[in-house]
Scaffold this motif. Structure first.
Motif, PDB file in Angstrom:
ATOM      1  N   ASN A   1      30.647  42.053  29.999  1.00 13.90           N
ATOM      2  CA  ASN A   1      29.725  43.109  30.406  1.00 13.90           C
ATOM      3  C   ASN A   1      28.327  42.576  30.684  1.00 13.90           C
ATOM      4  O   ASN A   1      27.452  43.311  31.149  1.00 13.90           O
ATOM      5  N   ARG A   2      28.122  41.308  30.406  1.00 12.32           N
ATOM      6  CA  ARG A   2      26.837  40.673  30.659  1.00 12.32           C
ATOM      7  C   ARG A   2      26.816  40.065  32.062  1.00 12.32           C
ATOM      8  O   ARG A   2      27.862  39.862  32.687  1.00 12.32           O
ATOM      9  N   ALA A   3      25.648  39.762  32.531  1.00 12.15           N
ATOM     10  CA  ALA A   3      25.479  39.143  33.845  1.00 12.15           C
ATOM     11  C   ALA A   3      25.727  37.644  33.724  1.00 12.15           C
ATOM     12  O   ALA A   3      24.815  36.851  33.485  1.00 12.15           O
ATOM     13  N   ILE A   4      26.998  37.239  33.843  1.00 11.96           N
ATOM     14  CA  ILE A   4      27.370  35.827  33.742  1.00 11.96           C
ATOM     15  C   ILE A   4      27.990  35.401  35.066  1.00 11.96           C
ATOM     16  O   ILE A   4      28.472  36.240  35.843  1.00 11.96           O
ATOM     17  N   PRO A   5      28.016  34.098  35.347  1.00 12.98           N
ATOM     18  CA  PRO A   5      28.630  33.638  36.602  1.00 12.98           C
ATOM     19  C   PRO A   5      30.131  33.945  36.638  1.00 12.98           C
ATOM     20  O   PRO A   5      30.817  33.890  35.607  1.00 12.98           O
ATOM     21  N   PHE A   6      30.621  34.271  37.839  1.00 10.60           N
ATOM     22  CA  PHE A   6      32.039  34.551  38.082  1.00 10.60           C
ATOM     23  C   PHE A   6      32.559  35.694  37.196  1.00 10.60           C
ATOM     24  O   PHE A   6      33.708  35.685  36.755  1.00 10.60           O
ATOM     25  N   ARG A   7      31.722  36.673  36.932  1.00  7.44           N
ATOM     26  CA  ARG A   7      32.137  37.772  36.058  1.00  7.44           C
ATOM     27  C   ARG A   7      33.283  38.562  36.665  1.00  7.44           C
ATOM     28  O   ARG A   7      34.255  38.893  35.975  1.00  7.44           O
ATOM     29  N   ALA A   8      33.190  38.891  37.952  1.00 10.42           N
ATOM     30  CA  ALA A   8      34.257  39.663  38.596  1.00 10.42           C
ATOM     31  C   ALA A   8      35.569  38.883  38.621  1.00 10.42           C
ATOM     32  O   ALA A   8      36.659  39.453  38.408  1.00 10.42           O
ATOM     33  N   LEU A   9      35.487  37.575  38.859  1.00  7.01           N
ATOM     34  CA  LEU A   9      36.697  36.748  38.874  1.00  7.01           C
ATOM     35  C   LEU A   9      37.342  36.693  37.496  1.00  7.01           C
ATOM     36  O   LEU A   9      38.578  36.767  37.365  1.00  7.01           O
ATOM     37  N   LEU A  10      36.538  36.563  36.457  1.00  7.43           N
ATOM     38  CA  LEU A  10      37.070  36.516  35.096  1.00  7.43           C
ATOM     39  C   LEU A  10      37.706  37.846  34.712  1.00  7.43           C
ATOM     40  O   LEU A  10      38.772  37.881  34.075  1.00  7.43           O
ATOM     41  N   ARG A  11      37.085  38.952  35.104  1.00  9.63           N
ATOM     42  CA  ARG A  11      37.687  40.258  34.815  1.00  9.63           C
ATOM     43  C   ARG A  11      39.048  40.391  35.486  1.00  9.63           C
ATOM     44  O   ARG A  11      40.013  40.871  34.875  1.00  9.63           O
ATOM     45  N   SER A  12      39.125  39.961  36.732  1.00 11.01           N
ATOM     46  CA  SER A  12      40.402  40.042  37.456  1.00 11.01           C
ATOM     47  C   SER A  12      41.452  39.137  36.824  1.00 11.01           C
ATOM     48  O   SER A  12      42.628  39.508  36.729  1.00 11.01           O
ATOM     49  N   ALA A  13      41.042  37.952  36.379  1.00 18.12           N
ATOM     50  CA  ALA A  13      41.987  37.014  35.789  1.00 18.12           C
ATOM     51  C   ALA A  13      42.570  37.555  34.481  1.00 18.12           C
ATOM     52  O   ALA A  13      43.770  37.423  34.228  1.00 18.12           O
ATOM     53  N   PHE A  14      41.736  38.173  33.655  1.00 15.58           N
ATOM     54  CA  PHE A  14      42.235  38.718  32.393  1.00 15.58           C
ATOM     55  C   PHE A  14      43.075  39.977  32.611  1.00 15.58           C
ATOM     56  O   PHE A  14      43.945  40.283  31.795  1.00 15.58           O
ATOM     57  N   PHE A  15      42.813  40.708  33.699  1.00 14.07           N
ATOM     58  CA  PHE A  15      43.589  41.923  33.955  1.00 14.07           C
ATOM     59  C   PHE A  15      44.885  41.633  34.704  1.00 14.07           C
ATOM     60  O   PHE A  15      45.777  42.481  34.727  1.00 14.07           O
TER      61      PHE A  15
END
Length: 305
Positions: free
Chosen positions: A109-123
């Motif tokens: 939920n924080r502003a970190i690099p590749f946040r959208a990619l990490l969310r997709s990978a875990f989902f």
């Protein structure tokens, strides 16, 4: 009583006719209610009726058995073993299935690099079928051709066969289930975190609260509804576990160490064709899940009060 007195008394009001909004609401609810009645409520009623009979491959040859199937369940050691395995699975998957996704959601939920990619990978594992995921884990943990055996050989360590060890089979099933469901609960917690007003955190920082104090006094209370939802669906899903235990350890694992209530229902109803006994176990499972959910909702409601 005179006619004049009778006319002065108020007459009984007629029941109010439903307005157009009420009629429209029932029209929109009708398809869902029909589906629930046909595929949920009627099967429950029929299963309870079936559990009170002795099924003999024909609707005309069902002998009345009363509660004999439930008495048999009380004396069945395999049933108690399946119940113990289900409780064991639930005791680990539910707390970890709440804590790990919450921690992951807080991090993403924080502003970190590749946040959208990490969310997709875990989902991504959530999209896959649980049977396919369990089959992949089964091959990965295979002691001969599995990825785990390869890495252990590469490191010079002896091979380990979790799915063939009665003490390690259920932990392996739990790990696979957590990996599969991690992204689903993470998305729910992300939605709950993004619904928290930013002004609450700003006020907490002004008052000098550190990160842990902000989580404990702002984030955790604001996630009350989300926690209740995740906890309820996690408990219901844990008691109904079937795919990972059935696919990863066919036959209930070594010494039936991974046989759960649902896999035992499948074995009795489909393999052994003891449909009446399987129905009685299903009714028991329904009652346990219903009572646990009801108690959990009452406890959380008392906390809110």
């Amino acid at each position: 009583m005179s006619s004049r007195t009778a006319r002065l008394q108020p007459s009984r009001p007629w029941p109010a006719m439903p307005n157009r909004t009420t009629i429209a609401a029932w029209c929109f609810l009708a398809p869902s209610l029909i589906v629930l009645a046909v595929f949920v409520f009627w099967p429950i009623v029929y299963s309870f009726d079936l559990s009170l009979h002795k099924w003999k491959f024909s609707a005309d040859a069902q002998e009345w058995a009363g509660f004999a199937n439930y008495a048999r369940m009380w004396r069945d050691a395999r049933f108690w073993n399946a119940l113990g395995n289900t409780v064991y699975y639930t005791a680990f998957t539910v707390p970890l299935g709440v804590a790990l996704p919450l921690a992951l959601a807080l991090a993403l939920n924080r502003a970190i690099p590749f946040r959208a990619l990490l969310r997709s990978a875990f989902f991504l594992p959530v999209i896959a079928s649980f049977a396919i995921v369990a089959l992949a884990w089964r091959f990965m943990l295979d002691p001969d051709i599995g990825l785990l055996a390869y890495w252990l050989s590469f490191l010079g360590m002896p091979h380990v066969s979790p799915l063939r060890d009665p003490n390690l089979a259920m932990p392996a099933v739990i790990i696979a289930s957590l990996w599969k469901n991690l992204g689903f609960n993470m998305v729910i917690y992300l939605a709950g975190l993004q619904a928290i007003p930013i002004v609450l955190y700003e006020a907490a920082r002004i008052d000098g609260a550190n990160s842990f104090q902000q989580f404990w006094n702002v984030t955790w209370p604001q996630l009350r509804t989300t926690n209740i939802f995740v906890l309820v669906i996690s408990i219901i899903g844990a008691f109904q576990v079937f795919d990972p235990a059935f696919v990863m350890t066919p036959g209930g694992g070594p010494l039936f160490s991974t046989e759960t209530l649902v896999t035992y229902i499948y074995r009795q109803g489909i393999t052994n064709l003891n449909l009446s006994y399987a129905a009685s176990i299903g009714i028991f499972l329904f009652a346990v899940v219903f009572l646990l959910t009801l108690a959990q909702l009452r406890i959380t409601r008392s906390w809110e009060d």
